[in-house]
Design a protein around this motif. Structure first.
Motif, PDB file in Angstrom:
ATOM      1  N   GLN A   3      34.397  42.187  51.542  1.00 55.06           N
ATOM      2  CA  GLN A   3      35.829  42.564  51.782  1.00 55.06           C
ATOM      3  C   GLN A   3      36.338  42.689  50.454  1.00 55.06           C
ATOM      4  OE1 GLN A   3      38.395  39.456  53.279  1.00 55.06           O
ATOM      5  NE2 GLN A   3      40.062  41.007  54.181  1.00 55.06           N
ATOM      6  N   LEU A   4      37.145  43.938  50.598  1.00 55.58           N
ATOM      7  CA  LEU A   4      37.889  44.216  49.115  1.00 55.58           C
ATOM      8  C   LEU A   4      39.506  44.372  49.552  1.00 55.58           C
ATOM      9  CD1 LEU A   4      35.547  47.185  48.321  1.00 55.58           C
ATOM     10  CD2 LEU A   4      35.793  45.090  46.964  1.00 55.58           C
ATOM     11  N   VAL A   5      40.246  44.101  48.673  1.00 59.04           N
ATOM     12  CA  VAL A   5      41.465  43.619  48.833  1.00 59.04           C
ATOM     13  C   VAL A   5      42.491  44.176  47.650  1.00 59.04           C
ATOM     14  CG1 VAL A   5      43.546  42.133  49.460  1.00 59.04           C
ATOM     15  CG2 VAL A   5      41.455  41.761  50.402  1.00 59.04           C
ATOM     16  N   ARG A  19      49.659  48.290  37.534  1.00 61.91           N
ATOM     17  CA  ARG A  19      48.180  47.762  37.401  1.00 61.91           C
ATOM     18  C   ARG A  19      47.729  47.270  38.893  1.00 61.91           C
ATOM     19  NH1 ARG A  19      45.260  42.685  34.297  1.00 61.91           N
ATOM     20  NH2 ARG A  19      46.418  41.370  36.041  1.00 61.91           N
ATOM     21  N   LEU A  20      47.009  48.070  39.149  1.00 66.64           N
ATOM     22  CA  LEU A  20      46.233  47.606  40.537  1.00 66.64           C
ATOM     23  C   LEU A  20      44.951  46.896  40.507  1.00 66.64           C
ATOM     24  CD1 LEU A  20      46.079  51.441  42.260  1.00 66.64           C
ATOM     25  CD2 LEU A  20      48.172  49.715  42.144  1.00 66.64           C
ATOM     26  N   SER A  21      45.062  46.018  41.348  1.00 68.89           N
ATOM     27  CA  SER A  21      43.799  45.092  41.202  1.00 68.89           C
ATOM     28  C   SER A  21      42.930  45.154  42.734  1.00 68.89           C
ATOM     29  CB  SER A  21      44.368  43.554  41.279  1.00 68.89           C
ATOM     30  OG  SER A  21      45.115  43.576  39.907  1.00 68.89           O
ATOM     31  N   CYS A  22      41.912  45.039  42.646  1.00 71.93           N
ATOM     32  CA  CYS A  22      40.675  45.149  43.575  1.00 71.93           C
ATOM     33  C   CYS A  22      39.969  43.709  43.688  1.00 71.93           C
ATOM     34  CB  CYS A  22      39.786  46.324  43.639  1.00 71.93           C
ATOM     35  SG  CYS A  22      38.660  46.383  44.734  1.00 71.93           S
ATOM     36  N   ALA A  23      40.278  42.836  44.520  1.00 74.59           N
ATOM     37  CA  ALA A  23      39.670  41.849  44.561  1.00 74.59           C
ATOM     38  C   ALA A  23      38.621  41.592  45.646  1.00 74.59           C
ATOM     39  CB  ALA A  23      40.638  40.565  44.999  1.00 74.59           C
ATOM     40  N   ALA A  24      37.458  41.159  45.284  1.00 74.31           N
ATOM     41  CA  ALA A  24      36.170  41.311  46.448  1.00 74.31           C
ATOM     42  C   ALA A  24      35.911  39.984  46.609  1.00 74.31           C
ATOM     43  CB  ALA A  24      35.087  41.935  45.504  1.00 74.31           C
ATOM     44  N   SER A  25      35.422  39.575  47.997  1.00 80.28           N
ATOM     45  CA  SER A  25      34.895  38.418  48.364  1.00 80.28           C
ATOM     46  C   SER A  25      33.571  39.021  49.020  1.00 80.28           C
ATOM     47  CB  SER A  25      35.846  38.055  49.470  1.00 80.28           C
ATOM     48  OG  SER A  25      36.354  38.403  50.546  1.00 80.28           O
ATOM     49  N   GLY A  26      32.531  37.944  49.263  1.00 74.55           N
ATOM     50  CA  GLY A  26      31.397  38.379  50.090  1.00 74.55           C
ATOM     51  C   GLY A  26      30.287  38.712  49.215  1.00 74.55           C
ATOM     52  N   SER A  68      39.041  48.421  34.328  1.00 67.81           N
ATOM     53  CA  SER A  68      38.299  47.298  33.812  1.00 67.81           C
ATOM     54  C   SER A  68      37.676  46.173  34.913  1.00 67.81           C
ATOM     55  CB  SER A  68      39.213  46.841  32.825  1.00 67.81           C
ATOM     56  OG  SER A  68      40.393  46.218  33.288  1.00 67.81           O
ATOM     57  N   ARG A  69      36.866  45.204  34.800  1.00 66.00           N
ATOM     58  CA  ARG A  69      36.371  44.453  35.391  1.00 66.00           C
ATOM     59  C   ARG A  69      36.723  42.984  35.050  1.00 66.00           C
ATOM     60  NH1 ARG A  69      31.295  46.450  37.565  1.00 66.00           N
ATOM     61  NH2 ARG A  69      30.591  46.542  35.259  1.00 66.00           N
ATOM     62  N   ASP A  70      37.039  42.134  35.707  1.00 64.93           N
ATOM     63  CA  ASP A  70      37.069  40.579  35.379  1.00 64.93           C
ATOM     64  C   ASP A  70      35.912  39.925  36.299  1.00 64.93           C
ATOM     65  OD1 ASP A  70      37.839  38.072  35.120  1.00 64.93           O
ATOM     66  OD2 ASP A  70      40.045  38.298  35.284  1.00 64.93           O
ATOM     67  N   ASN A  71      34.986  39.708  35.442  1.00 63.91           N
ATOM     68  CA  ASN A  71      33.839  39.010  36.287  1.00 63.91           C
ATOM     69  C   ASN A  71      34.225  37.608  36.745  1.00 63.91           C
ATOM     70  OD1 ASN A  71      32.503  41.233  36.262  1.00 63.91           O
ATOM     71  ND2 ASN A  71      31.430  40.463  34.326  1.00 63.91           N
ATOM     72  N   ALA A  72      35.002  36.762  35.954  1.00 66.76           N
ATOM     73  CA  ALA A  72      35.585  35.591  36.385  1.00 66.76           C
ATOM     74  C   ALA A  72      36.085  35.597  37.386  1.00 66.76           C
ATOM     75  CB  ALA A  72      36.214  34.868  35.261  1.00 66.76           C
ATOM     76  N   LYS A  73      36.849  36.625  37.866  1.00 68.00           N
ATOM     77  CA  LYS A  73      37.959  36.763  39.204  1.00 68.00           C
ATOM     78  C   LYS A  73      37.226  37.618  40.073  1.00 68.00           C
ATOM     79  CE  LYS A  73      42.147  35.551  36.723  1.00 68.00           C
ATOM     80  NZ  LYS A  73      43.537  35.828  36.397  1.00 68.00           N
ATOM     81  N   ASN A  74      36.254  38.236  39.681  1.00 67.55           N
ATOM     82  CA  ASN A  74      35.582  39.021  40.870  1.00 67.55           C
ATOM     83  C   ASN A  74      36.581  40.114  41.127  1.00 67.55           C
ATOM     84  OD1 ASN A  74      32.818  39.758  41.784  1.00 67.55           O
ATOM     85  ND2 ASN A  74      33.575  38.773  43.957  1.00 67.55           N
ATOM     86  N   THR A  75      37.164  40.655  40.127  1.00 62.29           N
ATOM     87  CA  THR A  75      38.067  41.694  40.358  1.00 62.29           C
ATOM     88  C   THR A  75      38.097  42.908  39.356  1.00 62.29           C
ATOM     89  OG1 THR A  75      39.724  39.867  41.171  1.00 62.29           O
ATOM     90  CG2 THR A  75      40.664  42.104  40.572  1.00 62.29           C
ATOM     91  N   VAL A  76      38.425  44.023  39.955  1.00 61.99           N
ATOM     92  CA  VAL A  76      38.407  45.111  39.032  1.00 61.99           C
ATOM     93  C   VAL A  76      39.731  45.559  39.027  1.00 61.99           C
ATOM     94  CG1 VAL A  76      37.833  47.724  39.129  1.00 61.99           C
ATOM     95  CG2 VAL A  76      36.213  45.943  39.590  1.00 61.99           C
ATOM     96  N   HIS A  77      40.471  46.119  37.768  1.00 63.56           N
ATOM     97  CA  HIS A  77      41.936  46.654  37.637  1.00 63.56           C
ATOM     98  C   HIS A  77      41.829  47.980  37.365  1.00 63.56           C
ATOM     99  CE1 HIS A  77      43.235  42.229  37.808  1.00 63.56           C
ATOM    100  NE2 HIS A  77      42.181  42.107  36.694  1.00 63.56           N
ATOM    101  N   TRP A 112      35.093  49.396  51.556  1.00 68.84           N
ATOM    102  CA  TRP A 112      36.420  50.192  51.379  1.00 68.84           C
ATOM    103  C   TRP A 112      37.578  48.884  51.609  1.00 68.84           C
ATOM    104  CZ3 TRP A 112      37.664  54.986  49.355  1.00 68.84           C
ATOM    105  CH2 TRP A 112      36.396  55.834  49.363  1.00 68.84           C
ATOM    106  N   GLY A 113      38.615  49.238  50.519  1.00 68.76           N
ATOM    107  CA  GLY A 113      39.697  48.308  50.826  1.00 68.76           C
ATOM    108  C   GLY A 113      40.658  48.917  51.759  1.00 68.76           C
ATOM    109  N   GLN A 114      41.625  48.401  52.183  1.00 75.34           N
ATOM    110  CA  GLN A 114      42.687  48.929  53.075  1.00 75.34           C
ATOM    111  C   GLN A 114      43.830  49.822  52.413  1.00 75.34           C
ATOM    112  OE1 GLN A 114      43.090  46.026  51.487  1.00 75.34           O
ATOM    113  NE2 GLN A 114      45.241  45.883  50.989  1.00 75.34           N
ATOM    114  N   GLY A 115      43.768  49.844  51.050  1.00 73.08           N
ATOM    115  CA  GLY A 115      44.792  50.731  50.275  1.00 73.08           C
ATOM    116  C   GLY A 115      46.095  50.062  49.910  1.00 73.08           C
ATOM    117  N   THR A 116      46.689  50.643  48.712  1.00 70.23           N
ATOM    118  CA  THR A 116      47.995  50.293  48.334  1.00 70.23           C
ATOM    119  C   THR A 116      48.992  51.493  47.926  1.00 70.23           C
ATOM    120  OG1 THR A 116      49.067  48.579  47.129  1.00 70.23           O
ATOM    121  CG2 THR A 116      47.009  49.964  45.983  1.00 70.23           C
ATOM    122  N   GLN A 117      50.019  51.456  48.354  1.00 75.78           N
ATOM    123  CA  GLN A 117      50.719  52.680  48.179  1.00 75.78           C
ATOM    124  C   GLN A 117      51.283  52.948  46.746  1.00 75.78           C
ATOM    125  OE1 GLN A 117      51.649  55.489  50.251  1.00 75.78           O
ATOM    126  NE2 GLN A 117      52.489  56.273  48.262  1.00 75.78           N
TER     127      GLN A 117
END
Length: 122
Positions: A3-5, A19-26, A68-77, A112-117
């Motif tokens: 999942q990507l959010v 600043r957009l964030s993309c948090a991954a799970s799984g 950029s990528r924050d590996n500790a939070k499994n997130t890309v900004h 894919w994530g669901q998108g953000t406006q």
């Protein structure tokens, strides 16, 4: 479950920042190519940026956006500065294996994530 959010979208005036964030799970983002795409009404989807072992940017955002990528939070900004009205779109993050950004703007991404406006307007 993969999942990507995305988060961080909103309304901003021209010249502003978001600043957009993309948090991954799984799965672990570090092992994948992660890309940001955007789609404005009536326009085709556009590849904005990609990160793997290097970073890549569309000409339209080069010098204004930073991925950029924050590996500790499994997130890309995606830091977006000096925003313009033409940056208005729904922004999506996507992940694909292997961790290569080759032809990222045109190839198929598996998750894919669901998108953000993002709306840039005065």
């Amino acid at each position: 479950q993969v999942q990507l959010v995305e988060s961080g979208g909103g309304l901003v005036q021209p010249g502003g920042s978001l600043r957009l964030s993309c948090a991954a799970s799984g799965f672990t983002l570090d092992y994948y190519a992660i890309a940001w795409f955007r789609q404005a009404p009536g326009k085709e989807r556009e590849g904005v940026s990609c990160i793997s072992t290097s970073t890549f940017y569309a000409d339209s955002v080069k010098g204004r956006f930073t991925i950029s990528r924050d590996n500790a939070k499994n997130t890309v900004h995606l830091q977006m500065n000096s925003l313009k009205p033409e940056d208005t779109a729904v922004y999506y993050c996507a992940a694909d294996y292997p961790p290569l950004c080759l032809d990222y703007s045109t190839r198929s991404f598996s998750s894919w994530g669901q998108g953000t406006q993002v709306t840039v307007s005065s």
